[in-house]
Design a protein around this motif. Structure first.
Motif, PDB file in Angstrom:
ATOM      1  N   UNK A  42      -1.964  98.560  10.733  1.00 55.39           N
ATOM      2  CA  UNK A  42      -2.692  99.813  10.926  1.00 55.39           C
ATOM      3  C   UNK A  42      -2.015 100.931  10.145  1.00 55.39           C
ATOM      4  N   UNK A  43      -0.703 101.004  10.273  1.00 56.76           N
ATOM      5  CA  UNK A  43       0.057 102.057   9.598  1.00 56.76           C
ATOM      6  C   UNK A  43      -0.088 101.921   8.083  1.00 56.76           C
ATOM      7  N   UNK A  44      -0.031 100.697   7.582  1.00 56.17           N
ATOM      8  CA  UNK A  44      -0.178 100.472   6.137  1.00 56.17           C
ATOM      9  C   UNK A  44      -1.539 100.976   5.648  1.00 56.17           C
ATOM     10  N   UNK A  45      -2.586 100.749   6.445  1.00 56.41           N
ATOM     11  CA  UNK A  45      -3.918 101.244   6.079  1.00 56.41           C
ATOM     12  C   UNK A  45      -3.938 102.769   6.083  1.00 56.41           C
ATOM     13  N   UNK A  46      -3.322 103.384   7.080  1.00 50.93           N
ATOM     14  CA  UNK A  46      -3.282 104.839   7.162  1.00 50.93           C
ATOM     15  C   UNK A  46      -2.539 105.430   5.967  1.00 50.93           C
ATOM     16  N   UNK A  47      -1.405 104.829   5.623  1.00 50.29           N
ATOM     17  CA  UNK A  47      -0.615 105.312   4.484  1.00 50.29           C
ATOM     18  C   UNK A  47      -1.413 105.167   3.191  1.00 50.29           C
TER      19      UNK A  47
END
Length: 118
Positions: A42-47
């Motif tokens: 999820x964090x990778x997508x947000x970044x």
């Protein structure tokens, strides 16, 4: 899909966002990142959408505890750090229809309306 707001309940900025959302009739689901931290994916997508720099909680103790090496970290290194310690994430973080749309709560009213209410 409803708007999701990631943060912590006692965060002053989150409280301002909740108040704005409620006064503008925007329904949302709150996700407490201390209880349910976001996954690395999820964090990778947000970044990928927002970039790592705007997502950094630079006023938090966790951020200040990281040494000077943080100044040269890649987005991937930030993803790893965010995944290991959700307190490094700026709050609140807004996800709409599965896509990160805004982090923090300093945008102008017209941007808030278009991004969160539209």
């Amino acid at each position: 899909m409803a708007l999701q707001v990631y943060g912590i309940p006692n965060c002053g900025t989150c409280k301002k966002a909740f108040s704005w959302l409620e006064s503008n009739g925007v329904s949302y689901d709150f996700i407490d990142t201390k209880i349910a931290p976001p996954t690395r994916d999820m964090i990778a997508e947000w970044v990928a959408v927002l970039g790592s720099k705007p997502m950094r909680n630079t006023s938090g103790q966790a951020y200040r505890a990281i040494g000077e090496e943080k100044k040269t970290w890649s987005d991937e290194q930030w993803v790893k750090a965010f995944a290991e310690n959700a307190m490094l994430l700026k709050r609140p973080l807004f996800v709409k229809d599965g896509q990160a749309v805004l982090v923090g709560f300093r945008a102008k009213e017209d941007v808030l309306q278009a991004t969160l209410n539209g």
